[in-house]
Design an enzyme around this catalytic site. Structure first.
Site, PDB file in Angstrom:
ATOM      1  CB  CYS A  20      -5.811   6.178   6.166  1.00 40.48           C
ATOM      2  SG  CYS A  20      -7.392   5.979   5.333  1.00 40.48           S
ATOM      3  CB  CYS A  23      -8.038   3.185   7.959  1.00 38.49           C
ATOM      4  SG  CYS A  23      -8.487   2.424   6.412  1.00 38.49           S
ATOM      5  CB  CYS A  34      -9.290   0.991  -2.360  1.00 37.04           C
ATOM      6  SG  CYS A  34     -10.260   0.330  -3.719  1.00 37.04           S
ATOM      7  CB  CYS A  40      -5.064   2.033   3.383  1.00 35.92           C
ATOM      8  SG  CYS A  40      -5.965   3.365   4.159  1.00 35.92           S
TER       9      CYS A  40
END
Length: 179
Positions: A20, A23, A34, A40
């Protein structure tokens, strides 16, 4: 040890892990990042994500189906203030539209659960689809050339921040069983 190279330079990741960018970590069976929860959605919290969708569908349908009597009463009664009638009609319209959208979203994720896929894996597989597949094969998932890789079999996942390097120790047997 089964690892794959990251799409970026100088890193490795285990099967069904995705990095990600927001993140800065690798997430096992990542579905999506999200922005509403700033986290995540992946293997460890997908159940809670799906339950929020499920309860939202139930609540929105309950609001929609139980508001009909109130809407009918507010529209038929001439003594009812305009603002009350408007807000009642707006509420049922909002519940209907959100209920429809969230129901479709929930059905999509229920289908993903039945197929054992995440959203990212589904879109990764779209490139591997046969061109001569029928609509039934596309819906049932038989149009793809290979099944998704199996979920990790054990061992902790450690994801390091920094140069996008993720490692996973994979053990097939419990350490006490190995002689």
């Amino acid at each position: 040890m089964l690892v794959r190279a990251l799409q970026g330079p100088g890193g490795f990741k285990p099967d069904r892990c995705h990095h990600c960018k927001v993140c800065g970590t690798c997430i096992l069976k990542m579905d999506h990042h999200c922005p509403w929860i700033y986290n995540c959605v992946g293997y460890f919290n997908y159940k809670y994500f799906f339950l929020v969708i499920f309860y939202s569908v139930i609540a929105l349908h309950m609001i929609f189906w139980t508001m009909f009597e109130s809407v009918e009463r507010s529209l038929e009664d001439d003594r009812e203030p305009f603002l009350t009638s408007f807000l009642t009609l707006f509420g049922v319209t909002l519940a209907a539209s959100l209920g429809f959208i969230v129901t479709l979203f929930g059905m999509f994720h229920a289908w993903l659960i039945c197929k054992g896929l995440s959203t990212i894996e589904l879109f990764e597989k779209q490139g591997e689809r046969r061109d001569d597949a029928t609509l039934g094969e596309l819906i049932c998932g038989d149009a793809y050339t290979q099944p998704p890789p199996p979920l990790a079999l054990g061992g902790p996942i450690s994801c390091h921040r920094g140069p996008k390097r993720c490692t996973k120790r994979r053990t097939l047997l419990h350490p006490t069983l190995v002689a």
